[in-house]
Design a protein around this motif. Structure first.
Motif, PDB file in Angstrom:
ATOM      1  N   ASP A  23       8.045  -3.304  -6.696  1.00 19.74           N
ATOM      2  CA  ASP A  23       7.948  -4.796  -6.546  1.00 19.74           C
ATOM      3  C   ASP A  23       8.105  -5.766  -7.635  1.00 19.74           C
ATOM      4  O   ASP A  23       8.167  -6.960  -7.742  1.00 19.74           O
ATOM      5  N   THR A  24       8.394  -5.030  -8.804  1.00 21.24           N
ATOM      6  CA  THR A  24       8.878  -5.772 -10.190  1.00 21.24           C
ATOM      7  C   THR A  24       7.993  -6.748 -10.536  1.00 21.24           C
ATOM      8  O   THR A  24       8.217  -7.606 -11.451  1.00 21.24           O
ATOM      9  N   CYS A  25       6.828  -6.540 -10.414  1.00 22.94           N
ATOM     10  CA  CYS A  25       5.699  -7.796 -10.922  1.00 22.94           C
ATOM     11  C   CYS A  25       4.653  -6.688 -11.138  1.00 22.94           C
ATOM     12  O   CYS A  25       4.109  -5.685 -10.435  1.00 22.94           O
ATOM     13  N   ASN A  26       3.870  -6.894 -12.390  1.00 19.97           N
ATOM     14  CA  ASN A  26       2.958  -6.041 -12.651  1.00 19.97           C
ATOM     15  C   ASN A  26       1.326  -6.818 -12.755  1.00 19.97           C
ATOM     16  O   ASN A  26       0.493  -6.395 -13.210  1.00 19.97           O
ATOM     17  N   PHE A  27       1.435  -7.857 -11.953  1.00 18.11           N
ATOM     18  CA  PHE A  27       0.165  -8.546 -11.909  1.00 18.11           C
ATOM     19  C   PHE A  27      -0.488  -8.746 -10.338  1.00 18.11           C
ATOM     20  O   PHE A  27      -1.272  -9.539  -9.961  1.00 18.11           O
ATOM     21  N   VAL A  28       0.272  -7.916  -9.377  1.00 22.47           N
ATOM     22  CA  VAL A  28      -0.239  -7.936  -8.017  1.00 22.47           C
ATOM     23  C   VAL A  28      -0.508  -6.372  -7.593  1.00 22.47           C
ATOM     24  O   VAL A  28       0.329  -5.595  -8.031  1.00 22.47           O
ATOM     25  N   LEU A  29      -1.719  -6.132  -7.091  1.00 23.48           N
ATOM     26  CA  LEU A  29      -1.885  -4.496  -6.735  1.00 23.48           C
ATOM     27  C   LEU A  29      -1.782  -4.568  -5.122  1.00 23.48           C
ATOM     28  O   LEU A  29      -1.836  -5.653  -4.544  1.00 23.48           O
ATOM     29  N   THR A  30      -1.217  -3.648  -4.605  1.00 27.89           N
ATOM     30  CA  THR A  30      -0.943  -3.312  -3.424  1.00 27.89           C
ATOM     31  C   THR A  30      -2.082  -2.521  -2.651  1.00 27.89           C
ATOM     32  O   THR A  30      -2.499  -1.480  -3.413  1.00 27.89           O
ATOM     33  N   SER A  31      -2.619  -2.731  -1.625  1.00 36.40           N
ATOM     34  CA  SER A  31      -3.614  -2.121  -1.029  1.00 36.40           C
ATOM     35  C   SER A  31      -3.019  -1.672   0.420  1.00 36.40           C
ATOM     36  O   SER A  31      -2.611  -2.580   1.096  1.00 36.40           O
ATOM     37  N   HIS A  32      -3.112  -0.492   0.763  1.00 33.73           N
ATOM     38  CA  HIS A  32      -2.705  -0.072   2.132  1.00 33.73           C
ATOM     39  C   HIS A  32      -3.973   0.780   2.796  1.00 33.73           C
ATOM     40  O   HIS A  32      -4.846   1.438   2.186  1.00 33.73           O
ATOM     41  N   LEU A  33      -4.232   0.047   4.151  1.00 37.35           N
ATOM     42  CA  LEU A  33      -5.247   0.748   5.040  1.00 37.35           C
ATOM     43  C   LEU A  33      -4.764   1.564   5.902  1.00 37.35           C
ATOM     44  O   LEU A  33      -3.824   1.087   6.700  1.00 37.35           O
ATOM     45  N   GLY A  34      -4.981   2.869   5.929  1.00 37.05           N
ATOM     46  CA  GLY A  34      -4.426   3.945   7.195  1.00 37.05           C
ATOM     47  C   GLY A  34      -5.144   3.524   8.414  1.00 37.05           C
ATOM     48  O   GLY A  34      -6.322   3.722   8.389  1.00 37.05           O
ATOM     49  N   LEU A  35      -4.247   3.053   9.445  1.00 38.05           N
ATOM     50  CA  LEU A  35      -5.040   2.847  10.599  1.00 38.05           C
ATOM     51  C   LEU A  35      -4.887   4.060  11.665  1.00 38.05           C
ATOM     52  O   LEU A  35      -5.597   4.668  12.129  1.00 38.05           O
ATOM     53  N   VAL A  36      -3.481   4.459  11.823  1.00 34.05           N
ATOM     54  CA  VAL A  36      -3.099   5.789  12.712  1.00 34.05           C
ATOM     55  C   VAL A  36      -2.243   6.504  11.772  1.00 34.05           C
ATOM     56  O   VAL A  36      -1.056   6.129  11.660  1.00 34.05           O
TER      57      VAL A  36
END
Length: 110
Positions: free
Chosen positions: A62-75
């Motif tokens: 995502d070419t930015c190092n000031f945002v963390l990504t969170s993923h929540l597995g649903l199915v």
């Protein structure tokens, strides 16, 4: 669609993009949007994503190092021995997806 650049089988339903709620999609999931909004954590984007079985997403940043990504597995398919596990790789680490669990990572790493 920007998401299709990651792979033809990557599909998203965007709730928020660049800090702005999508009025149509957000109205479809008011409780989810309320939870994100009330979390106290600044959000830049929020979306649901799905992939077809046995597909991959191309490595990307995502070419930015000031945002963390969170993923929540649903199915998550493959939660038993009859299927290979779904995995997520970031940098040199690969982890399995788990239903109901959050993975958080820095997308500035490939």
């Amino acid at each position: 669609d920007e998401a299709s650049a990651y792979g033809q089988d990557w599909r998203t339903l965007v709730l928020m993009d660049r800090g702005r709620w999508d009025p149509i999609n957000a109205a479809l999931f008011p409780q989810t949007c309320r939870l994100i909004d009330n979390s106290g954590i600044p959000a830049v984007e929020a979306f649901f994503a799905a992939m077809k079985p046995k597909t991959i997403i191309k490595p990307h940043s995502d070419t930015c190092n000031f945002v963390l990504t969170s993923h929540l597995g649903l199915v998550i398919p493959g939660q038993d021995e009859s299927h290979p596990p779904c995995r997520l790789s970031v940098g040199d680490q690969t982890r399995p997806w788990r239903e109901g669990q959050v993975s958080q990572f820095d997308t500035s790493l490939l």
